[in-house]
Design an enzyme around this catalytic site. Structure first.
Site, PDB file in Angstrom:
ATOM      1  N   ILE A 261      14.957 107.657  18.901  1.00  0.00           N
ATOM      2  CA  ILE A 261      15.037 107.366  20.330  1.00  0.00           C
ATOM      3  C   ILE A 261      14.661 108.614  21.133  1.00  0.00           C
ATOM      4  O   ILE A 261      15.338 109.642  21.060  1.00  0.00           O
ATOM      5  CB  ILE A 261      16.453 106.884  20.715  1.00  0.00           C
ATOM      6  CG1 ILE A 261      16.855 105.693  19.845  1.00  0.00           C
ATOM      7  CG2 ILE A 261      16.504 106.546  22.198  1.00  0.00           C
ATOM      8  CD1 ILE A 261      15.888 104.527  19.888  1.00  0.00           C
TER       9      ILE A 261
ATOM     10  N   GLU B 135       5.755 102.871  20.796  1.00  0.00           N
ATOM     11  CA  GLU B 135       5.632 101.840  21.841  1.00  0.00           C
ATOM     12  C   GLU B 135       4.660 100.738  21.431  1.00  0.00           C
ATOM     13  O   GLU B 135       3.868 100.239  22.220  1.00  0.00           O
ATOM     14  CB  GLU B 135       5.221 102.467  23.183  1.00  0.00           C
ATOM     15  CG  GLU B 135       6.327 103.317  23.784  1.00  0.00           C
ATOM     16  CD  GLU B 135       6.059 103.687  25.231  1.00  0.00           C
ATOM     17  OE1 GLU B 135       5.397 102.896  25.930  1.00  0.00           O
ATOM     18  OE2 GLU B 135       6.512 104.755  25.653  1.00  0.00           O
TER      19      GLU B 135
ATOM     20  N   GLN C  78      -5.923  88.787   9.048  1.00  0.00           N
ATOM     21  CA  GLN C  78      -5.940  90.010   9.837  1.00  0.00           C
ATOM     22  C   GLN C  78      -7.306  90.684   9.846  1.00  0.00           C
ATOM     23  O   GLN C  78      -7.654  91.373  10.810  1.00  0.00           O
ATOM     24  CB  GLN C  78      -4.855  90.970   9.344  1.00  0.00           C
ATOM     25  CG  GLN C  78      -3.449  90.455   9.623  1.00  0.00           C
ATOM     26  CD  GLN C  78      -2.377  91.510   9.408  1.00  0.00           C
ATOM     27  OE1 GLN C  78      -2.664  92.675   9.138  1.00  0.00           O
ATOM     28  NE2 GLN C  78      -1.123  91.094   9.524  1.00  0.00           N
TER      29      GLN C  78
END
Length: 629
Positions: free
Chosen positions: A225, A437, A537
């Site tokens: 974090i 992210e 994919q």
């Protein structure tokens, strides 16, 4: 003839295409009566450019003209803020020291707090600067050109840390917490856990509501974090047991909470030792029987996944802005060297190899910067559909910045490899941007699958219409006409040449052709693979790259047209970059779409799949040396 056509109409896209081929001229004629009625009833349209290219359509509302989001007052306020920010970086912040001590000293921290850099978008009533996304974009670009470690501290705090409170908080939550995050207290976004990375739906952290409904008891841990060891205020995502109103069964749904470090049971681990962005604090967070007041629920129970994704989508343009600044710094350093370094009697700027490197570096920076201001500008003008564009900006910016930094080092040669040049630190800092992210690999799949789902929803409508063709002739014939005219070469290629500067019309036509081929290829994939496309994919990655190339082409055409129309000093330079980018992007798209449809290339992927399996089963490269041992 109508009843005959109705009998031929089938209930699968494949059969539908056969139907169209048999009735091409008839359907093209009949469609004129019904197509307008169908378009009026269509309720699943998107304003997103990227979403629409998956249907082979050019929706330009959010691309051209290039958004002008700032008022004169906002522009003047921004300009007054830039100089003090640059002064902090030039006189106080020391990126080399920050990297060496893996921290940010108190004087530097306080300088950024005093400047308001930690509360750029917080409304003034809560102690922030109250800037819009475009103003934020410009300031973050300056940060990225100076110190990406500081950029992560600032971004983790406001781009995602307290963004959930800004977007979803109640008036009481905003009053209580936004005033704190604007006045010296750090915020953090706590989503990732030890047991999952990209699969955010696999949250293990759990919050159980008390019997009296006054609070939740939170247990679990979060990993990696940013600002984790410094933050007092966390946006935390945990699963909450909820009763399904339809089945009556208890299900666990991801829910968002505002958690204060002051709550008993909140602790953090030691700082992680990282490759780069060392001055930013990264730590694990632990929650042990933490009592979270019910009023700290962010949004509603079960809305956590949506909130998390919207927070990330809302802030991704900031990454493109920061990396645009980083690329400018790298290019400047490379060009300074190329202008001075003499080899074989010439400055190295005169050699074609160096010229190509510098030109490509400049184009990548131009595209990245254009993406950042396009998306932030659209957001400021009220756009609610930018999730694919934001994902593209993150993927493109982080891939491009890595390449630009690498080529800058190459131009400097041995000097670039030395620590004193500073580029090795930038390269270490950059590596994380392709991972956090949302990894670039996952975001590419997100772009492809979201776009395919949008394209597929239209095919589902047709399939439903086939079940009662008499009542849905308008829809059927409207779509049939579109396909039929394309089949006989009468349908127009999506074109927006009339919207760009005349000097860029040819490039716009190339991009329009890419959109047409892209839409046809997506539909072909849907017909061939159906729902099984989610497992292909190799194909999805090439569709995603085609979408990225097509969207970036439209964006630079818009920006360069703006420059040409306004006759800015760099207009001709921008026009050349836009033309060059569009030519190469169209070429890549043509190739990637050919690969998707080619059995030859698909077989190559099957071979790659087998190679990977062989290695994974062996746990290493299985072949021996040519020596046999």
């Amino acid at each position: 003839m109508m009843s005959s056509a109705s009998r031929i109409v089938a209930q699968t896209p494949k059969q539908f295409n056969k139907f169209i081929n048999l009735n091409t001229r008839y359907l093209a004629t009949q469609a004129a009566v019904n197509v307008k009625k169908h378009e009026a009833k269509e309720n699943k349209e998107s304003a997103s450019f990227t979403m629409n290219i998956f249907r082979g359509q050019a929706q330009m509302d959010q691309v051209i003209p290039f958004p002008k989001a700032l008022s004169q007052d906002q522009s003047e306020t921004l300009q007054m803020t830039i100089s003090p920010l640059e002064k902090v970086f030039s006189e106080i912040n020391d990126p080399v020291k920050n990297d060496e001590i893996s921290d940010l000293d108190e004087k530097t921290r306080q300088a950024f707090w005093d400047l308001g850099a930690f509360s750029i978008q917080v409304p003034e009533q809560y102690g922030g600067l109250g800037f819009c996304n475009t103003q934020y974009c410009r300031l973050v670009e300056i940060v990225g050109s100076n110190d990406l470690g500081v950029g992560i501290i600032l971004g983790a705090h406001q781009s995602i840390g307290f963004k959930g409170i800004l977007l979803y908080g109640t008036p009481e939550q905003k009053q209580k917490y936004l005033t704190r995050v604007s006045n010296g207290e750090y915020a953090a976004f706590a989503l990732t856990e030890p047991s999952f990375g990209s699969d955010a739906s696999a949250v293990k952290c759990r919050a159980v509501k008390s019997s009296d409904g006054s609070h939740y008891v939170l247990n679990g841990s979060k990993l990696w974090i940013s600002n984790g060891g410094w933050a007092n205020i966390f946006t935390v995502f945990a699963k909450v047991p909820m009763k399904n109103t339809k089945t009556g069964e208890i299900e666990e749904k991801v829910t968002a909470f505002i958690v204060d470090r002051a709550f008993d049971g909140v602790t953090s681990g030691p700082p992680e030792h990282k490759m780069g962005i060392k001055c930013s604090n990264t730590a694990a967070i632990y929650f042990e029987d933490v009592k979270v007041p019910a009023e700290n629920l962010l949004g509603a129970e079960g809305e956590g996944f949506k909130i998390a994704m919207n927070i990330l989508n809302n802030g991704r343009f900031g990454m493109a802005a920061a990396l645009s600044g980083t690329m400018q710094r790298c290019i400047k350093q490379a060009v300074e060297h190329a202008n001075q370094r003499v080899q074989f009697g010439k400055k190295i700027r005169e050699f074609g190899g160096i010229q190509e490197k510098i030109a490509r570096m400049a184009m990548l920076q131009y595209v990245t910067q254009s993406l950042a201001y396009m998306i932030s500008g659209n957001m400021d003008l009220g756009s609610q559909e930018y999730q694919l564009e934001a994902a593209i900006s993150k993927v493109f910016a982080s891939d491009s910045a890595w390449w630009v930094c690498d080529e800058s080092i190459q131009i400097l040669g041995g000097m670039g490899y030395m620590k004193d040049a500073g580029l090795e630190r930038v390269m270490r800092d950059l590596r994380i941007f392709r991972i956090f992210e949302g990894t670039n690999d996952i975001l590419r799949l997100f772009v492809a699958l979201t776009g395919i789902q949008y394209a597929g929803s239209h095919l589902k409508e047709l399939q439903k219409a086939f079940k009662n063709p008499t009542a849905n002739l308008g829809l059927i014939f409207g779509e049939a006409a579109k396909r039929a005219t394309k089949a006989v070469g009468l349908g127009p290629t999506p074109s927006f040449a009339n919207l760009v500067h005349p000097s860029l019309a040819e490039s716009a036509n190339m991009t329009g052709k890419s959109i047409e081929t892209f839409g046809q290829t997506v539909e072909g994939c849907l017909i061939k693979y159906g729902r099984g496309i989610v497992d292909e994919q190799f194909i999805l990655n090439r569709l995603a790259q085609s979408a990225i190339d097509t969207y970036t082409s439209a964006v630079v055409l818009s920006r360069a047209s703006k420059a040409m129309n306004e006759k800015t000093p760099t207009a001709e330079h921008e026009m050349v970059m836009a033309k060059t980018w569009c030519t190469e992007a169209a070429s890549r798209t043509k190739y990637n779409l050919k690969v998707v449809k080619s059995d030859k290339y698909l077989n190559t992927f099957n071979q790659l799949r087998q190679i990977s399996r062989n290695i994974c089963e062996a746990g290493k490269c299985p072949q021996q040396t040519p020596l046999g041992f």
